[in-house]
Write a protein that holds these residues in place. Structure first.
Motif, PDB file in Angstrom:
ATOM      1  N   UNK A   1       2.166  -4.659  -6.354  1.00 26.27           N
ATOM      2  CA  UNK A   1       1.496  -3.965  -7.464  1.00 26.27           C
ATOM      3  C   UNK A   1       0.229  -4.784  -7.710  1.00 26.27           C
ATOM      4  N   UNK A   2      -0.889  -4.324  -7.155  1.00 24.13           N
ATOM      5  CA  UNK A   2      -2.095  -5.161  -7.081  1.00 24.13           C
ATOM      6  C   UNK A   2      -3.130  -4.805  -8.144  1.00 24.13           C
ATOM      7  N   UNK A   3      -3.707  -5.857  -8.729  1.00 29.14           N
ATOM      8  CA  UNK A   3      -4.698  -5.710  -9.792  1.00 29.14           C
ATOM      9  C   UNK A   3      -6.012  -5.134  -9.248  1.00 29.14           C
TER      10      UNK A   3
ATOM     11  N   UNK B   1      -2.126   3.861  -7.365  1.00 27.43           N
ATOM     12  CA  UNK B   1      -2.591   4.402  -6.076  1.00 27.43           C
ATOM     13  C   UNK B   1      -1.777   3.740  -4.953  1.00 27.43           C
ATOM     14  N   UNK B   2      -0.970   4.524  -4.249  1.00 29.13           N
ATOM     15  CA  UNK B   2      -0.046   3.922  -3.274  1.00 29.13           C
ATOM     16  C   UNK B   2      -0.682   3.674  -1.909  1.00 29.13           C
ATOM     17  N   UNK B   3      -1.938   3.225  -1.905  1.00 29.18           N
ATOM     18  CA  UNK B   3      -2.605   2.946  -0.628  1.00 29.18           C
ATOM     19  C   UNK B   3      -3.739   1.947  -0.850  1.00 29.18           C
ATOM     20  N   UNK B   4      -3.767   0.880  -0.037  1.00 29.28           N
ATOM     21  CA  UNK B   4      -4.890  -0.065  -0.029  1.00 29.28           C
ATOM     22  C   UNK B   4      -5.190  -0.309   1.447  1.00 29.28           C
ATOM     23  N   UNK B   5      -6.364   0.097   1.871  1.00 29.11           N
ATOM     24  CA  UNK B   5      -6.705   0.093   3.306  1.00 29.11           C
ATOM     25  C   UNK B   5      -6.426  -1.238   3.998  1.00 29.11           C
ATOM     26  N   UNK B   6      -5.692  -1.220   5.093  1.00 30.51           N
ATOM     27  CA  UNK B   6      -5.381  -2.381   5.960  1.00 30.51           C
ATOM     28  C   UNK B   6      -4.508  -3.441   5.308  1.00 30.51           C
ATOM     29  N   UNK B   7      -4.169  -3.263   4.031  1.00 32.37           N
ATOM     30  CA  UNK B   7      -3.466  -4.328   3.305  1.00 32.37           C
ATOM     31  C   UNK B   7      -2.062  -4.576   3.870  1.00 32.37           C
TER      32      UNK B   7
ATOM     33  N   UNK C   1       1.948  -1.276  -0.172  1.00 34.77           N
ATOM     34  CA  UNK C   1       0.965  -1.802  -1.137  1.00 34.77           C
ATOM     35  C   UNK C   1       0.477  -0.737  -2.112  1.00 34.77           C
ATOM     36  N   UNK C   2       0.397  -1.122  -3.376  1.00 36.21           N
ATOM     37  CA  UNK C   2       0.011  -0.201  -4.453  1.00 36.21           C
ATOM     38  C   UNK C   2      -1.031  -0.846  -5.356  1.00 36.21           C
TER      39      UNK C   2
END
Ligand SMILES: NC(=O)C1=CN([C@@H]2O[C@H](COP(=O)(O)OP(=O)(O)OC[C@H]3O[C@@H](n4cnc5c(N)ncnc54)[C@H](OP(=O)(O)O)[C@@H]3O)[C@@H](O)[C@H]2O)C=CC1
Ligand SMILES: N[C@@H](CC(=O)OP(=O)(O)O)C(=O)O
Length: 344
Positions: A175-177, A196-202, A233-234
């Motif tokens: 759960x990323x800031x 947002x349930x997507x963070x590119x390449x994370x 990642x979210x």
């Protein structure tokens, strides 16, 4: 005498945190600041839209920002901290190392290169000697060490503490800031009242960087750890502090009490920016929480809690300050390790 340091990408979100940490640092003296061509020639005060939670240091504010080019950085600068966009880092970082500069970089380019040490000092300080291989292979007088991605830094120290039980399989959900995406990364209309349930390449970064960090360096080659890591990642509407849910399967029996003891006993280092206690384990089931716990150890500690048995041998939550422990503080710590190990 303090080591003269430069910051590449000094006007950005991570660059500003670097300045906040370096300005009072007794071992380092800020001697050069670089950014894009549009900032070059301006004073730092004019070039940077300062947003860090402490005043812009007066002496830094009046320094002139230069272009990010080895010819623009004074030769007597002994250490560079890089917080450039990775696409820019990929182009310019090698040129600085070739010109003889030693660099601690936060940018994601080259993190997985075979001859580039990816280091969290409390976890794998010995990987720093991969720099000897790097210098041999690339013919550099300079050198390049990287710190991992901010979400990777949050959970890997807890895995390192559990390694003695034999890591088999790890699942992690983040759960990323919003600060992780940079100031202009996520608009308020996208993130308020939302996740947002997507963070590119994370996800790939968590899965691959963790295995490199937990790998073995035999003095010539680095082998990656064989533990299976699956990540999801979210992005959530917190400002700072990445919270993660972790599930771990181990070869040996592992109780939540054993895990808590191992995390509490996991040693920190004597480096200036290492916290006294690296992993702070909460007994309360509803901790850690970003707003309450991200500044533990001046933002350099890892917080863990909610340790329990589940369908996996162990389930828990962990948290770290993403722009301090996860970015600028991680780079400063690697700079301290380079100094301690005689690379500068
Ligand atoms: N934000 C975060 O929490 C984290 C970020 N990172 C990574 O750190 C790096 C920096 O991120 P962040 O600070 O958020 O980024 P920003 O966009 O806020 O800052 C980028 C910096 O790089 C400079 N820059 C941009 N383009 C060029 C160019 N072509 N040549 C030279 N300099 C250039 C900018 O200068 P100018 O002001 O002149 O445009 C600025 O100083 C990235 O690789 C990011 O992925 C990693 C972990 C966490
Ligand atoms: N992707 C991270 C921040 C970041 O920039 O990571 P990296 O250092 O791997 O590029 C986040 O959004 O929170």
């Amino acid at each position: 005498m303090a080591v003269r340091v430069g910051v590449l990408g000094a006007t950005g979100a991570v660059g500003q945190r670097l300045i906040q940490l370096l300005e009072p640092h007794p071992e380092f003296e800020i001697a050069a600041l670089t950014a894009s061509e549009s900032s070059a020639g301006k004073t730092y005060r004019q070039a940077a839209k300062w947003r860090v939670d402490s005043p812009i240091p007066d002496d830094v504010a009046e320094m002139t920002v230069s272009a990010t080019d080895p010819d623009e950085v004074p030769d007597d600068v002994d250490l560079l901290f890089s917080s450039l966009p990775s696409s820019v880092g990929e182009q310019v970082e090698p040129a600085f190392c070739e010109a003889g500069y030693v660099m601690s970089s936060n940018s994601s380019n080259a993190r997985m290169a075979d001859d580039v040490p990816l280091v969290i000092p409390e976890v794998n300080a010995e990987h720093i000697d991969l720099l000897e291989v790097q210098r041999d292979e690339r013919g550099w007088d300079g050198a390049m060490v990287k710190n991992p991605n901010c979400s990777t830094i949050t959970f890997v120290p807890t895995l390192a503490a559990l390694e003695q039980f034999g890591l088999e399989e790890v699942h992690v959900a983040t759960l990323q800031a919003v600060s992780g995406a940079g100031y202009d990364g996520v608009s308020s209309m996208e993130i308020i009242d939302n996740a947002i349930p997507y963070i590119g390449s994370e996800e790939e970064k968590l899965e691959t960087e963790s295995r490199k960090l937990l790998g073995e360096f035999d003095g010539a080659e680095l082998s990656h750890n064989s533990v299976e890591v699956a990540a999801s990642c979210n992005r959530i509407p917190t400002i700072d502090g990445h919270l993660e849910n972790v599930w771990v399967e181990t070869e040996d029996d592992l109780t939540p009490e054993d895990a808590a003891d191992a995390m509490r006993a996991y040693p920190s280092l004597e480096l200036r920016s290492s916290p006294d206690q690296l992993i702070h384990v909460f007994d309360e089931p509803d901790r850690p929480q970003p707003r309450m716990d991200r500044t533990l150890g001046d933002g350099m500690a890892i917080a863990a809690g909610g340790l329990r048995e589940s369908t996996f041998d162990l389930q828990y939550n962990c948290l770290a300050h993403n722009t301090i422990r996860g970015a600028a503080g991680a780079s400063v710590l690697n700079g301290e390790l380079l100094l301690d190990q005689g690379y500068i």
